[in-house]
Scaffold this motif. Structure first.
Motif, PDB file in Angstrom:
ATOM      1  N   ILE A 200       0.931  -0.486  -0.012  1.00 51.21           N
ATOM      2  CA  ILE A 200       0.059   0.056  -0.113  1.00 51.21           C
ATOM      3  C   ILE A 200       0.993   1.072  -0.015  1.00 51.21           C
ATOM      4  O   ILE A 200       1.315   1.182   1.051  1.00 51.21           O
ATOM      5  CB  ILE A 200      -1.103  -0.202   1.428  1.00 51.21           C
ATOM      6  N   ASN A 201       1.409   1.422  -1.268  1.00 49.38           N
ATOM      7  CA  ASN A 201       1.615   3.184  -1.052  1.00 49.38           C
ATOM      8  C   ASN A 201       1.196   4.212  -1.752  1.00 49.38           C
ATOM      9  O   ASN A 201       1.136   4.321  -2.590  1.00 49.38           O
ATOM     10  CB  ASN A 201       2.924   3.307  -1.559  1.00 49.38           C
ATOM     11  N   HIS A 202      -0.078   4.642  -1.032  1.00 50.74           N
ATOM     12  CA  HIS A 202      -1.366   5.610  -1.429  1.00 50.74           C
ATOM     13  C   HIS A 202      -2.005   4.913  -2.358  1.00 50.74           C
ATOM     14  O   HIS A 202      -2.741   5.536  -3.422  1.00 50.74           O
ATOM     15  CB  HIS A 202      -0.421   6.748  -1.628  1.00 50.74           C
TER      16      HIS A 202
ATOM     17  N   ARG B 232       6.645  -3.783   6.629  1.00 58.56           N
ATOM     18  CA  ARG B 232       7.098  -2.350   7.181  1.00 58.56           C
ATOM     19  C   ARG B 232       6.161  -1.752   6.607  1.00 58.56           C
ATOM     20  O   ARG B 232       5.260  -1.201   6.442  1.00 58.56           O
ATOM     21  CB  ARG B 232       8.388  -1.794   6.118  1.00 58.56           C
ATOM     22  N   ILE B 233       6.248  -0.979   7.676  1.00 60.46           N
ATOM     23  CA  ILE B 233       5.078   0.278   7.864  1.00 60.46           C
ATOM     24  C   ILE B 233       5.766   2.094   7.563  1.00 60.46           C
ATOM     25  O   ILE B 233       6.564   2.005   8.225  1.00 60.46           O
ATOM     26  CB  ILE B 233       4.103   0.739   8.893  1.00 60.46           C
ATOM     27  N   GLY B 234       5.422   2.274   6.736  1.00 63.21           N
ATOM     28  CA  GLY B 234       6.425   3.549   6.146  1.00 63.21           C
ATOM     29  C   GLY B 234       7.327   3.399   5.561  1.00 63.21           C
ATOM     30  O   GLY B 234       7.872   2.524   5.667  1.00 63.21           O
TER      31      GLY B 234
ATOM     32  N   ASP C 292      -3.620  -2.020  -2.746  1.00 68.61           N
ATOM     33  CA  ASP C 292      -2.558  -3.503  -3.218  1.00 68.61           C
ATOM     34  C   ASP C 292      -3.683  -4.347  -3.071  1.00 68.61           C
ATOM     35  O   ASP C 292      -5.706  -3.755  -2.650  1.00 68.61           O
ATOM     36  CB  ASP C 292      -2.180  -4.360  -2.163  1.00 68.61           C
ATOM     37  N   PRO C 293      -4.305  -4.841  -4.634  1.00 62.17           N
ATOM     38  CA  PRO C 293      -5.814  -4.976  -5.179  1.00 62.17           C
ATOM     39  C   PRO C 293      -6.335  -5.549  -4.473  1.00 62.17           C
ATOM     40  O   PRO C 293      -7.580  -6.089  -4.522  1.00 62.17           O
ATOM     41  CB  PRO C 293      -5.329  -5.128  -7.242  1.00 62.17           C
ATOM     42  N   ILE C 294      -5.298  -6.362  -4.186  1.00 66.95           N
ATOM     43  CA  ILE C 294      -6.172  -8.130  -3.117  1.00 66.95           C
ATOM     44  C   ILE C 294      -6.376  -8.069  -2.160  1.00 66.95           C
ATOM     45  O   ILE C 294      -7.104  -8.290  -1.810  1.00 66.95           O
ATOM     46  CB  ILE C 294      -4.460  -9.387  -3.296  1.00 66.95           C
ATOM     47  N   ILE C 295      -5.804  -6.644  -1.174  1.00 67.78           N
ATOM     48  CA  ILE C 295      -6.637  -6.464   0.197  1.00 67.78           C
ATOM     49  C   ILE C 295      -8.082  -5.744  -0.969  1.00 67.78           C
ATOM     50  O   ILE C 295      -9.195  -5.914  -0.157  1.00 67.78           O
ATOM     51  CB  ILE C 295      -5.494  -4.891   0.865  1.00 67.78           C
TER      52      ILE C 295
ATOM     53  N   PRO D 148      -2.895   1.774   7.162  1.00 67.06           N
ATOM     54  CA  PRO D 148      -1.192   2.667   7.330  1.00 67.06           C
ATOM     55  C   PRO D 148      -1.262   2.871   5.612  1.00 67.06           C
ATOM     56  O   PRO D 148      -1.413   2.533   4.819  1.00 67.06           O
ATOM     57  CB  PRO D 148      -0.556   1.804   7.281  1.00 67.06           C
ATOM     58  N   SER D 149      -1.045   4.429   5.655  1.00 67.38           N
ATOM     59  CA  SER D 149      -0.968   4.706   4.030  1.00 67.38           C
ATOM     60  C   SER D 149       0.544   3.755   3.466  1.00 67.38           C
ATOM     61  O   SER D 149       0.315   3.922   2.129  1.00 67.38           O
ATOM     62  CB  SER D 149      -0.781   6.237   3.800  1.00 67.38           C
ATOM     63  N   GLU D 150       1.541   3.461   4.104  1.00 68.07           N
ATOM     64  CA  GLU D 150       2.399   3.043   3.592  1.00 68.07           C
ATOM     65  C   GLU D 150       2.254   1.570   4.138  1.00 68.07           C
ATOM     66  O   GLU D 150       2.801   1.579   5.056  1.00 68.07           O
ATOM     67  CB  GLU D 150       3.888   4.299   3.775  1.00 68.07           C
ATOM     68  N   LEU D 151       2.899   0.754   3.455  1.00 67.84           N
ATOM     69  CA  LEU D 151       2.543  -0.568   4.017  1.00 67.84           C
ATOM     70  C   LEU D 151       3.105  -1.903   3.105  1.00 67.84           C
ATOM     71  O   LEU D 151       2.923  -1.838   2.236  1.00 67.84           O
ATOM     72  CB  LEU D 151       0.985  -0.875   4.763  1.00 67.84           C
ATOM     73  N   THR D 152       4.165  -1.913   3.614  1.00 64.59           N
ATOM     74  CA  THR D 152       5.042  -3.409   2.233  1.00 64.59           C
ATOM     75  C   THR D 152       4.944  -5.067   2.964  1.00 64.59           C
ATOM     76  O   THR D 152       5.343  -4.105   4.485  1.00 64.59           O
ATOM     77  CB  THR D 152       5.829  -2.280   2.241  1.00 64.59           C
TER      78      THR D 152
END
Length: 162
Positions: free
Chosen positions: A72-74, A114-116, A77-80, A99-103
């Protein structure tokens, strides 16, 4: 007779860890009912299982890491977003809940996130690899230092942020 491909051809614990993590994030914000979370978890688990089916290599855990990575980076993720759609969660609400930034990396034997953009990487799930399955004592952290260029996998991010 069952077709067992080696000791761990399944992705169950890794996917369960990833799904539990995302559901947990939704749960902490408290606007999603337990029943919705159950449906969401089931939908996400199925979607990931399907998505990873031909991209799971326990003998080469980092192969396909970028493909399996949930980001998720603004952009959601299509799966979510698909799983969230099953419980009527709109994208704007999803953005507020997550979170707006999540990997999230879901690799054989290890799930980490990782968040952020410059947060540290936290391991959610780690299993011991069967002995001799690959590279002897090379842990994934050492392996990362050797640097491999694949799409956004941990290695790339580590090199950039260090």
């Amino acid at each position: 007779h069952s077709h067992r491909r080696g000791p761990r051809a399944d992705m169950v614990p890794e996917i369960a860890a990833a799904v539990g993590f995302v559901s947990g994030l939704l749960r902490t914000r408290g606007c999603v009912s337990e029943q919705q979370l159950q449906v969401f978890s089931g939908a996400l688990r199925e979607a990931l299982t399907e998505h990873y089916r031909h991209h799971w290599f326990p003998e080469k855990p980092f192969k396909g890491s970028g493909y399996r990575c949930i980001r998720i980076n603004h952009r959601m993720d299509p799966i979510i977003s698909k799983a969230a759609g099953q419980i009527g969660l709109s994208l704007p609400r999803l953005y507020r809940l997550l979170p707006s930034e999540l990997t999230l990396w879901v690799d054989p034997y290890e799930v980490s996130y990782r968040i952020g953009e410059d947060g540290s990487i936290c391991v959610l799930y780690e299993a011991t690899r069967p002995p001799g399955s690959y590279g002897g004592m090379l842990t994934c952290k050492n392996q990362m230092m050797l640097g491999r260029s694949t799409s956004p996998s941990k290695n790339y991010i580590m090199t950039v942020s260090s």
